[in-house]
Design a protein around this motif. Sequence first.
Motif, PDB file in Angstrom:
ATOM      1  N   PRO A  97       0.656  -1.207   0.100  1.00  0.00           N
ATOM      2  CA  PRO A  97       0.186   0.095   0.047  1.00  0.00           C
ATOM      3  C   PRO A  97       0.831   1.297   0.019  1.00  0.00           C
ATOM      4  CG  PRO A  97       0.129  -1.011   2.098  1.00  0.00           C
ATOM      5  CD  PRO A  97       0.751  -1.985   1.282  1.00  0.00           C
ATOM      6  N   SER A  98       1.461   1.521  -0.850  1.00  0.00           N
ATOM      7  CA  SER A  98       2.204   2.669  -1.319  1.00  0.00           C
ATOM      8  C   SER A  98       1.680   3.687  -2.246  1.00  0.00           C
ATOM      9  CB  SER A  98       3.921   2.087  -1.776  1.00  0.00           C
ATOM     10  OG  SER A  98       4.477   1.223  -0.757  1.00  0.00           O
ATOM     11  N   ASN A  99       2.497   4.697  -2.235  1.00  0.00           N
ATOM     12  CA  ASN A  99       1.936   5.701  -3.175  1.00  0.00           C
ATOM     13  C   ASN A  99       2.087   5.322  -4.800  1.00  0.00           C
ATOM     14  OD1 ASN A  99       2.004   8.106  -4.926  1.00  0.00           O
ATOM     15  ND2 ASN A  99       2.524   9.203  -3.137  1.00  0.00           N
ATOM     16  N   VAL A 116      -5.529   9.396   1.577  1.00  0.00           N
ATOM     17  CA  VAL A 116      -4.247   8.883   1.962  1.00  0.00           C
ATOM     18  C   VAL A 116      -4.103   8.802   3.467  1.00  0.00           C
ATOM     19  CG1 VAL A 116      -3.190   9.260  -0.153  1.00  0.00           C
ATOM     20  CG2 VAL A 116      -3.387  10.903   1.709  1.00  0.00           C
ATOM     21  N   LEU A 117      -3.399   7.724   4.104  1.00  0.00           N
ATOM     22  CA  LEU A 117      -3.436   7.742   5.409  1.00  0.00           C
ATOM     23  C   LEU A 117      -2.090   8.486   5.822  1.00  0.00           C
ATOM     24  CD1 LEU A 117      -4.346   4.080   6.361  1.00  0.00           C
ATOM     25  CD2 LEU A 117      -5.301   6.021   6.498  1.00  0.00           C
ATOM     26  N   ARG A 118      -1.451   8.898   5.018  1.00  0.00           N
ATOM     27  CA  ARG A 118       0.039   9.674   5.486  1.00  0.00           C
ATOM     28  C   ARG A 118       0.442  10.151   4.085  1.00  0.00           C
ATOM     29  NH1 ARG A 118       4.660   8.278   5.204  1.00  0.00           N
ATOM     30  NH2 ARG A 118       5.722   9.857   6.046  1.00  0.00           N
ATOM     31  N   SER A 152      -4.722  -1.577  -1.118  1.00  0.00           N
ATOM     32  CA  SER A 152      -5.110  -0.147  -1.321  1.00  0.00           C
ATOM     33  C   SER A 152      -4.393   0.685  -0.513  1.00  0.00           C
ATOM     34  CB  SER A 152      -6.634   0.126  -1.595  1.00  0.00           C
ATOM     35  OG  SER A 152      -6.730   1.479  -1.854  1.00  0.00           O
ATOM     36  N   PRO A 153      -3.676   1.929  -0.889  1.00  0.00           N
ATOM     37  CA  PRO A 153      -3.115   2.738   0.041  1.00  0.00           C
ATOM     38  C   PRO A 153      -4.092   3.794   0.545  1.00  0.00           C
ATOM     39  CG  PRO A 153      -2.425   3.330  -2.177  1.00  0.00           C
ATOM     40  CD  PRO A 153      -3.235   2.041  -2.218  1.00  0.00           C
ATOM     41  N   ILE A 154      -5.178   3.565  -0.090  1.00  0.00           N
ATOM     42  CA  ILE A 154      -6.428   4.751  -0.051  1.00  0.00           C
ATOM     43  C   ILE A 154      -7.528   4.102   0.835  1.00  0.00           C
ATOM     44  CG2 ILE A 154      -7.998   6.301  -1.123  1.00  0.00           C
ATOM     45  CD1 ILE A 154      -5.202   7.031  -1.836  1.00  0.00           C
ATOM     46  N   VAL A 156       4.339   8.053  -7.073  1.00  0.00           N
ATOM     47  CA  VAL A 156       5.521   8.221  -6.959  1.00  0.00           C
ATOM     48  C   VAL A 156       6.613   7.196  -6.354  1.00  0.00           C
ATOM     49  CG1 VAL A 156       5.144  10.835  -7.263  1.00  0.00           C
ATOM     50  CG2 VAL A 156       5.263   9.792  -4.976  1.00  0.00           C
ATOM     51  N   SER A 157       5.832   5.973  -5.716  1.00  0.00           N
ATOM     52  CA  SER A 157       6.409   4.988  -5.371  1.00  0.00           C
ATOM     53  C   SER A 157       6.439   3.740  -6.121  1.00  0.00           C
ATOM     54  CB  SER A 157       5.939   4.480  -4.039  1.00  0.00           C
ATOM     55  OG  SER A 157       6.457   5.455  -3.021  1.00  0.00           O
ATOM     56  N   ILE A 158       5.207   3.545  -6.604  1.00  0.00           N
ATOM     57  CA  ILE A 158       5.160   2.225  -7.550  1.00  0.00           C
ATOM     58  C   ILE A 158       5.533   2.272  -9.094  1.00  0.00           C
ATOM     59  CG2 ILE A 158       3.565   0.274  -8.147  1.00  0.00           C
ATOM     60  CD1 ILE A 158       4.399   0.278  -4.921  1.00  0.00           C
ATOM     61  N   MET A 179      -9.423  -5.220   7.067  1.00  0.00           N
ATOM     62  CA  MET A 179      -8.918  -4.137   7.747  1.00  0.00           C
ATOM     63  C   MET A 179      -7.526  -3.997   7.406  1.00  0.00           C
ATOM     64  SD  MET A 179      -6.626  -3.743  10.371  1.00  0.00           S
ATOM     65  CE  MET A 179      -6.109  -5.225  10.115  1.00  0.00           C
ATOM     66  N   THR A 180      -7.347  -2.847   6.792  1.00  0.00           N
ATOM     67  CA  THR A 180      -5.852  -2.540   6.242  1.00  0.00           C
ATOM     68  C   THR A 180      -5.346  -1.332   7.074  1.00  0.00           C
ATOM     69  OG1 THR A 180      -6.493  -0.681   4.538  1.00  0.00           O
ATOM     70  CG2 THR A 180      -6.930  -3.126   3.837  1.00  0.00           C
ATOM     71  N   VAL A 181      -5.885  -0.858   7.970  1.00  0.00           N
ATOM     72  CA  VAL A 181      -5.188   0.029   8.601  1.00  0.00           C
ATOM     73  C   VAL A 181      -4.084  -0.454   9.651  1.00  0.00           C
ATOM     74  CG1 VAL A 181      -5.319   2.565  10.381  1.00  0.00           C
ATOM     75  CG2 VAL A 181      -7.215   1.773   8.289  1.00  0.00           C
ATOM     76  N   MET A 182      -2.979  -0.363   9.306  1.00  0.00           N
ATOM     77  CA  MET A 182      -1.577  -0.794  10.186  1.00  0.00           C
ATOM     78  C   MET A 182      -1.143   0.180  11.270  1.00  0.00           C
ATOM     79  SD  MET A 182       0.125  -2.418   6.861  1.00  0.00           S
ATOM     80  CE  MET A 182       0.114  -1.050   5.988  1.00  0.00           C
ATOM     81  N   ASP A 183      -2.110   0.567  12.132  1.00  0.00           N
ATOM     82  CA  ASP A 183      -1.897   1.496  13.229  1.00  0.00           C
ATOM     83  C   ASP A 183      -0.981   0.554  14.466  1.00  0.00           C
ATOM     84  OD1 ASP A 183      -4.305   0.361  13.897  1.00  0.00           O
ATOM     85  OD2 ASP A 183      -5.065   2.350  14.284  1.00  0.00           O
TER      86      ASP A 183
HETATM   87  P1  GDP Z   1       6.638   6.880   1.249  1.00  0.00           P
HETATM   88  O1  GDP Z   1       7.749   6.275   0.192  1.00  0.00           O
HETATM   89  O2  GDP Z   1       7.512   7.171   2.508  1.00  0.00           O
HETATM   90  O3  GDP Z   1       5.945   8.210   0.947  1.00  0.00           O
HETATM   91  O4  GDP Z   1       6.040   5.525   1.445  1.00  0.00           O
HETATM   92  P2  GDP Z   1       4.940   4.604   0.462  1.00  0.00           P
HETATM   93  O5  GDP Z   1       4.939   5.364  -1.002  1.00  0.00           O
HETATM   94  O6  GDP Z   1       5.427   3.295   0.595  1.00  0.00           O
HETATM   95  O7  GDP Z   1       3.513   4.928   1.275  1.00  0.00           O
HETATM   96  C1  GDP Z   1       2.606   6.051   1.394  1.00  0.00           C
HETATM   97  C2  GDP Z   1       1.206   5.371   1.332  1.00  0.00           C
HETATM   98  O8  GDP Z   1       1.210   4.578   2.408  1.00  0.00           O
HETATM   99  C3  GDP Z   1       0.230   6.622   1.679  1.00  0.00           C
HETATM  100  O9  GDP Z   1      -0.470   6.803   0.474  1.00  0.00           O
HETATM  101  C4  GDP Z   1      -0.710   6.162   2.590  1.00  0.00           C
HETATM  102  O10 GDP Z   1      -2.063   6.282   2.225  1.00  0.00           O
HETATM  103  C5  GDP Z   1      -0.189   4.661   2.669  1.00  0.00           C
HETATM  104  N1  GDP Z   1      -0.307   4.049   3.859  1.00  0.00           N
HETATM  105  C6  GDP Z   1       0.362   4.391   5.046  1.00  0.00           C
HETATM  106  N2  GDP Z   1       0.040   3.825   6.119  1.00  0.00           N
HETATM  107  C7  GDP Z   1      -1.074   2.979   5.540  1.00  0.00           C
HETATM  108  C8  GDP Z   1      -1.929   1.846   6.342  1.00  0.00           C
HETATM  109  O11 GDP Z   1      -1.690   1.560   7.532  1.00  0.00           O
HETATM  110  N3  GDP Z   1      -2.743   1.044   5.632  1.00  0.00           N
HETATM  111  C9  GDP Z   1      -2.782   1.396   4.257  1.00  0.00           C
HETATM  112  N4  GDP Z   1      -3.676   0.613   3.638  1.00  0.00           N
HETATM  113  N5  GDP Z   1      -2.058   2.359   3.551  1.00  0.00           N
HETATM  114  C10 GDP Z   1      -1.105   3.072   4.260  1.00  0.00           C
END
Ligand code: GDP
Length: 320
Positions: free
Chosen positions: A194-196, A232-234, A225-227, A199-201, A292-296
Amino acid sequence: MRIAVIAGGVGGARFTTGLRDLGDHDLSIIVNVGDDAWMDGMRVCPDLDSQMYALAGVHDSDRGWGRRGDSMRIDTELREWDFGARWFTLGDLDIATHIVRTAMLREGKSLTEVTDRLCSRWDLGVRLLPASDDCAETWVDCPDLDGPVHFQEWWVRYRACPRPASFLFRPGDAELSGAARRAVAQAELVIVAPSNPVVSIDPILALRGTREALATCPAPIVGISPIVGGRVLRGMGDVCLSAIGVAVSAAGVAEYYGARGNGLLDSWVVDDVDAGEVPEIKALGIHSVPTMTVMDTPERARRLAATVVSLGRDLLACRH
Ligand code: GDP
Ligand code: CA
């Protein structure tokens, strides 16, 4: 199970840490190198370092980058010299990582070899593989700036504010590394973390050889899904998606990645709150399940990882 994961930095590392913590899989993590840059004469690889520090348990999870408890003496001193790009803060321990990396690259070692050496300091329980040994930096073309800027400058210095006209992946001839290619070919499951997406994938997908390696690999490809709930979560990933005209939703990203064949995915794992989008995703020809995808917490990251592996197993069994 032999698993290859395609990932960015912090978001991806939450997932890869949970997957590693399951304890019984052979893991290769193929990491984005589009964020890599020369800073103050050092080669900086933010996503590889986020993964390495997170897997080693030494990352600063509050700040979201660098080493926990790091000091800033060198950065402060560089400020006194009025030297370099001071919008990009480097911690002292972080700088030691960059010195080792830069020295080894200058000796002619590949980024794959250098990363292996850096990671050997800890027992990470995974193989961390830079997506490419070539220079494949991401640049951003913004009409409001004078010419394209490096992704880091747009993201960190300008906080992703200038509207991007396009993201420029500059692979030229940059290709997927041999080690990453082998990891995909030998995997029983490929996971898109679940990366951006933009700009990540995408910078990994843009490398020569990646699309072909993924299209022809025998393993099922499952993405997460990162959404979540249309957000977005971060980070500022929503800006990236909007800039290229992709809806900021689980279904929007699924459609962007596309179904295996012309696209990428066999299956797309979405959050429970997005269960309503599953029919839309299935209509794209992509299998989809809500969970459940929120990894808090680390426990939740492990649970998500276990769900994805079990789904992968089922899909693999269907292929045979
Ligand atoms: P970066 O390269 O450090 O920006 O990190 P990534 O591209 O790997 O990840 C950023 C994405 O991770 C963001 O779009 C967030 O929405 C997503 N993300 C962060 N934490 C979580 C989580 O707990 N669950 C899910 N599903 N997505 C997450
Ligand atoms: Ca990144």
